[in-house]
Design a protein around this motif. Structure first.
Motif, PDB file in Angstrom:
ATOM      1  N   GLY A 158       0.807  -1.210   0.000  1.00 17.46           N
ATOM      2  CA  GLY A 158       0.000   0.000   0.000  1.00 17.46           C
ATOM      3  C   GLY A 158       0.841   1.261   0.000  1.00 17.46           C
ATOM      4  N   ALA A 159       1.905   1.304   0.813  1.00 19.17           N
ATOM      5  CA  ALA A 159       2.765   2.490   0.840  1.00 19.17           C
ATOM      6  C   ALA A 159       3.488   2.680  -0.486  1.00 19.17           C
ATOM      7  N   SER A 160       3.895   1.576  -1.123  1.00 21.64           N
ATOM      8  CA  SER A 160       4.571   1.689  -2.417  1.00 21.64           C
ATOM      9  C   SER A 160       3.638   2.227  -3.492  1.00 21.64           C
ATOM     10  N   LEU A 161       2.355   1.921  -3.383  1.00 20.59           N
ATOM     11  CA  LEU A 161       1.390   2.465  -4.345  1.00 20.59           C
ATOM     12  C   LEU A 161       0.989   3.900  -4.006  1.00 20.59           C
ATOM     13  N   ALA A 162       0.958   4.219  -2.715  1.00 21.04           N
ATOM     14  CA  ALA A 162       0.460   5.527  -2.301  1.00 21.04           C
ATOM     15  C   ALA A 162       1.484   6.631  -2.526  1.00 21.04           C
ATOM     16  N   LEU A 163       2.758   6.378  -2.224  1.00 23.91           N
ATOM     17  CA  LEU A 163       3.754   7.446  -2.311  1.00 23.91           C
ATOM     18  C   LEU A 163       3.867   8.052  -3.708  1.00 23.91           C
ATOM     19  N   PRO A 164       3.954   7.257  -4.788  1.00 24.46           N
ATOM     20  CA  PRO A 164       3.999   7.902  -6.109  1.00 24.46           C
ATOM     21  C   PRO A 164       2.736   8.698  -6.427  1.00 24.46           C
ATOM     22  N   ALA A 165       1.571   8.198  -5.946  1.00 24.42           N
ATOM     23  CA  ALA A 165       0.330   8.912  -6.234  1.00 24.42           C
ATOM     24  C   ALA A 165       0.244  10.252  -5.520  1.00 24.42           C
ATOM     25  N   THR A 166       1.011  10.428  -4.432  1.00 25.18           N
ATOM     26  CA  THR A 166       1.015  11.714  -3.726  1.00 25.18           C
ATOM     27  C   THR A 166       1.964  12.721  -4.352  1.00 25.18           C
ATOM     28  N   GLY A 167       2.736  12.297  -5.346  1.00 22.99           N
ATOM     29  CA  GLY A 167       3.680  13.211  -5.990  1.00 22.99           C
ATOM     30  C   GLY A 167       5.083  13.132  -5.450  1.00 22.99           C
ATOM     31  N   ALA A 168       5.387  12.131  -4.612  1.00 25.86           N
ATOM     32  CA  ALA A 168       6.745  11.990  -4.088  1.00 25.86           C
ATOM     33  C   ALA A 168       7.700  11.677  -5.235  1.00 25.86           C
ATOM     34  N   GLY A 169       8.734  12.480  -5.389  1.00 29.92           N
ATOM     35  CA  GLY A 169       9.641  12.329  -6.520  1.00 29.92           C
ATOM     36  C   GLY A 169      10.937  11.633  -6.193  1.00 29.92           C
ATOM     37  N   ASN A 170      11.330  11.628  -4.937  1.00 29.00           N
ATOM     38  CA  ASN A 170      12.598  11.007  -4.575  1.00 29.00           C
ATOM     39  C   ASN A 170      12.510   9.496  -4.731  1.00 29.00           C
ATOM     40  N   ARG A 171      13.414   8.936  -5.541  1.00 33.67           N
ATOM     41  CA  ARG A 171      13.322   7.500  -5.850  1.00 33.67           C
ATOM     42  C   ARG A 171      13.588   6.640  -4.624  1.00 33.67           C
ATOM     43  N   TRP A 172      14.507   7.045  -3.769  1.00 39.86           N
ATOM     44  CA  TRP A 172      14.820   6.234  -2.586  1.00 39.86           C
ATOM     45  C   TRP A 172      13.677   6.307  -1.574  1.00 39.86           C
ATOM     46  N   LEU A 173      12.989   7.455  -1.519  1.00 37.84           N
ATOM     47  CA  LEU A 173      11.827   7.567  -0.641  1.00 37.84           C
ATOM     48  C   LEU A 173      10.713   6.637  -1.107  1.00 37.84           C
ATOM     49  N   ARG A 174      10.539   6.523  -2.395  1.00 37.46           N
ATOM     50  CA  ARG A 174       9.508   5.637  -2.929  1.00 37.46           C
ATOM     51  C   ARG A 174       9.894   4.166  -2.780  1.00 37.46           C
TER      52      ARG A 174
END
Length: 811
Positions: free
Chosen positions: A285-301
């Motif tokens: 769920g977190a892996s799907l949610a973070l990109p949808a929120t606009g998080a751009g940092n690849r390591w954060l995602r």
């Protein structure tokens, strides 16, 4: 961005309406338009210029804009005095409600239904208070009060639902789920209305509620359902508002709960399977949610995916590596692959999931009872290999996933639990994996520099060698390894890939490692021979063993050396090793002819056998040097032959001390022919070899005198006749060299002759004269004197003719 722009436009319209509502002068200000003034025109100006005069512009609207209010500066004083009290107050309201309920439980004042109802009313009152404070003139200008109350109310409602469903069972799970949806919808609406502080309060209150009420009061299952629904609600809110920080905070809080539950349940020997399921769902769920929120940092995602893999790796041993634990991990790995297929940012996460899976397999697949792990290894192979092979050309990481997924689980299983299958079964599976891996290399055969070509070929060769090795006994391993090396050489020539030419060296090196026993025996033989062992044949390994284990790789290596491109960067060490081993093999074969096993046999045939082996080295080196092909090898063979003469024939096993038959015939015996033939090889080579040729010629002449006076065995003292024969023979050889040097103009021959003549002179004066008396001494000196005078006359007459007039005479 579109949502953010719409929100800002809405706020701008609201501010404009407030300005118009509070300042009537702005609303009723008349719009004054300036009358255009006629411009004076001089008589001299052309009509066209008058037409170009600018049209009069109306003056702007005269409106008194409100003075902007200065924004407050953030400082320690404003933070502690203005912001923190409101936020802490909101949290305190939440805790007050929970502790009030807890106090009522402990004191027995109220029943479960009453407590739940009061808690729900308390939460609703806080939400209503947030709306009231948002509209009151005294608090409308500070939105933080409404935000704190709304967040506290949402947290209280979540806690109330948890108590009603999990603690008191007042409502069914379905009703609780529906009410959680209602509260979540209210939380979303309030967060949209009040902004991030309300969301923060909802997050803190929602995750803290089970701790206040007792996390295990209703069991771990309902608690994890509650945490899952609450986290999903936070993810939905974060996606809707574009708040990556909220999704990340929810993920961190979820993993904190996981570790807390692991610690508590491990101490109580509880079941962790539900925690594993929650870990898997949270990471996905977190892996799907973070990109949808606009998080751009690849390591954060990538962080939730990697954290989930590590968390499941920690949980797997506690779950005894059963089907449930493996299902959690495989589902998470499938999610990682799906995310990587959609977005290349997640490729490192998919590769990390594969690495962790191999580590878990290494720990779990332990005989005699590997459990579900072999089936999990098969499923993991299909899971990673299939998408890896399909997408291998898209990205090098996909190629790595394809190669590791195809071979990794198989190799780990074979290493840790070889008894799972028979050798034939392992071989068939590994050959199939080799073919599948080689297909990646085959797809890039027209691109010699493609990054997949070399690793795919290397892994395919390794799997093929391992698979073929399962069909042969251990002492036949060099045969399949040689076949693999030959296949690699063919593949390198077919693709013309520069880096592939190096690969055949490695299976050949592995074949030599497999032939460790015969190599060890040959090494022992060489050391014994260099130390003076006369009977070396018994030290030889079995001939069939040598031909089976050592001959195939050595023969292939020597054959491949004929291609100047083969072996690439390691060509020199391969040529040295293969040539050395080839010479040893030929040596072992040659020793089979005479098979000297006794000292009498060594006395009769030892020198002849050694001379033949030395002549074989010299002849081969002479031929290669004369042909100009592989001159380095030719010079090495010549050096080896000369070393054998020096070390064995003249020093260690010299027939002058160690009795060895050389043959009864004068001149036509092994000693004379051996040295004479060796000097012949060197005389026919370039001039740099002539010094060695001259020395060998001298030794051949001396050997002829020795054999003529002693017979087949050259041991014994030096007699007077033999001593005189040495002087006469050396004098004759010196005169021959001088004659040839003078007639052919070969300066080196003249120097050899003069040097030998000087040595003969010293020998006659210092040694021979002391052993002669009377007429023999007179004749000796008379002959030597006449010879020296004649040599001097001839040397000056014939050699001096070509000298310059001012050149000094040669003496």
């Amino acid at each position: 961005m579109l949502r953010r722009v719409a929100f800002l436009e809405q706020e701008l319209r609201r501010v404009e309406s407030l300005i118009l509502a509070r300042d009537p002068e702005v609303r009723e200000a008349p719009i004054h338009r300036a009358e255009p003034k006629p411009m004076p025109v001089r008589a001299t100006e052309a009509p066209a210029r008058i037409a170009k005069a600018p049209a009069p512009q109306p003056e702007p609207v005269q409106a008194r804009a409100p003075e902007p209010r200065p924004s407050p500066q953030l400082s320690l004083e404003t933070l502690i005095g203005g912001r923190l009290p409101i936020w802490i107050g909101g949290a305190a309201l939440v805790l007050a409600g929970f502790f009030l309920v807890r106090y009522s439980i402990e004191s027995g004042l109220l029943g479960p239904a009453t407590r739940t109802l009061l808690a729900a009313l308390f939460g609703l009152a806080l939400v209503a208070g947030s709306e009231i404070t948002r509209r009151l003139p005294a608090t409308a200008e500070d939105p933080r009060v409404a935000q704190a109350l709304a967040g506290a109310g949402i947290a209280s409602l979540y806690g109330t639902l948890y108590m009603a469903a999990a603690l008191y069972h007042l409502i069914t799970p379905l009703a609780a789920f529906l009410l959680v949806l209602v509260v979540t919808g209210g939380a979303l609406a309030l967060a949209l209305r009040h902004g991030p502080p309300t969301a923060v309060m909802a997050l803190v209150g929602g995750f803290a509620a089970p701790l206040v009420a007792g996390f295990d009061a209703a069991g771990i299952g309902p608690l994890l359902v509650y945490l899952g629904l609450f986290t999903a609600a936070l993810f939905g809110l974060a996606i809707h508002r574009g708040w990556a920080w909220l999704a990340l905070a929810a993920c961190v809080s979820g993993f904190a709960w996981i570790n807390f539950l692991i610690a508590m349940l491990t101490a109580r020997a509880g079941d962790l399977s539900a925690v594993g399921a929650f870990t898997m769902l949270l990471a996905i769920g977190a892996s799907l949610a973070l990109p949808a929120t606009g998080a751009g940092n690849r390591w954060l995602r990538l962080a939730p995916l990697l954290a989930g893999c590590l968390q499941l790796a920690v949980l797997a041993p506690a779950l005894d590596f059963g089907w449930l634990a493996w299902s959690f991990y495989l589902v998470l790995a499938a999610a990682a692959l799906f995310l990587a297929w959609r977005d290349a940012v997640y490729l490192p996460g998919a590769l990390a999931a594969l690495i962790l899976l191999l580590m878990l397999e290494m720990l779990a697949i332990v005989p005699p009872d590997p459990g579900f792990t072999p089936i999990a290894a098969v499923l993991a192979t299909l899971l990673f290999a299939a998408p890896g092979h399909v997408l291998a050309r898209r990205n090098p990481i996909w190629a790595a996933i394809a190669l590791s997924g195809t071979s990794g689980p198989l190799l780990v299983a074979h290493l840790r639990a070889p008894d799972l299958l028979t050798a034939m079964q392992w071989g068939v599976i590994e050959l199939a994996a080799a073919a599948l891996t080689f297909s990646l290399a085959w797809r890039t055969r027209s691109e010699p520099e493609h990054p997949i070509l070399v690793p795919a070929t290397t892994l395919a060769a390794f799997l093929a060698g391992l698979g073929l090795g399962q069909f042969v006994p251990g002492d036949w391993l060099s045969v399949p390894l040689t076949l693999v090396a030959a296949s690699l050489a063919w593949w390198a020539r077919s693709t013309r890939a520069r880096l592939l030419y190096e690969l055949p060296a490695y299976p050949l090196a592995a074949a030599l490692v497999a032939a460790a026993l015969p190599l060890g025996a040959l090494s022992e033989l060489v050391l014994a021979s260099l130390s003076g062992e006369r009977l070396t044949y018994p030290l030889l390994p079995d001939l069939f063993e040598l031909l089976r284990e050592l001959a195939p790789p050595v023969a292939l290596a020597i054959a491949l050396l004929l291609d100047p491109a083969q072996f690439g960067r390691v060509r020199r060490p391969v040529s040295l090793v293969s040539t050395g081993l080839g010479i040893l093999l030929l040596y072992a074969l040659a020793k089979q002819v005479l098979a000297i096993t006794t000292l009498p046999g060594f006395l009769d045939w030892g020198f002849l056998e050694r001379a033949l082996l030395t002549q074989a080295c010299l002849a081969a080196g002479w031929w290669l040097a004369r042909q100009g092909k592989v001159t380095t090898l030719g010079h090495a063979l010549l050096a080896l032959g000369l070393f054998r003469i020096l070390w064995f024939d003249l020093f260690l096993l010299t027939p002058l001390i160690e009795p060895q038959a050389v043959g009864p015939l004068p001149l036509l015996n092994a000693a004379v022919l051996h040295l004479a033939l060796a000097s012949f090889w060197l005389w026919t080579l370039p001039p740099r070899w002539r010094t060695g040729a001259a020395l060998l010629s001298l030794l051949a002449v001396l050997a002829a005198i020795r054999q003529a006076t002693h017979g087949s065995l050259l041991t014994g003292p030096i007699g007077t006749t033999e001593n005189g024969g040495y002087s006469a023979a050396m004098l004759g050889l010196a005169l021959f060299w001088l004659w040839r040097g003078i007639t052919t103009g070969a300066r080196d021959l003249r120097i050899f002759g003069l040097a030998l003549l000087t040595g003969v002179t010293f020998k006659v004066f210092l040694i021979d004269a002391a052993a002669l008396d009377g007429v023999l001494r007179i004749l000796s000196f008379l002959g030597l004197g006449l010879a020296l005078i004649g040599i001097g006359w001839a040397y000056g007459r014939f050699v001096g003719k070509g000298a310059a007039p001012d050149a000094e005479p040669v003496t």
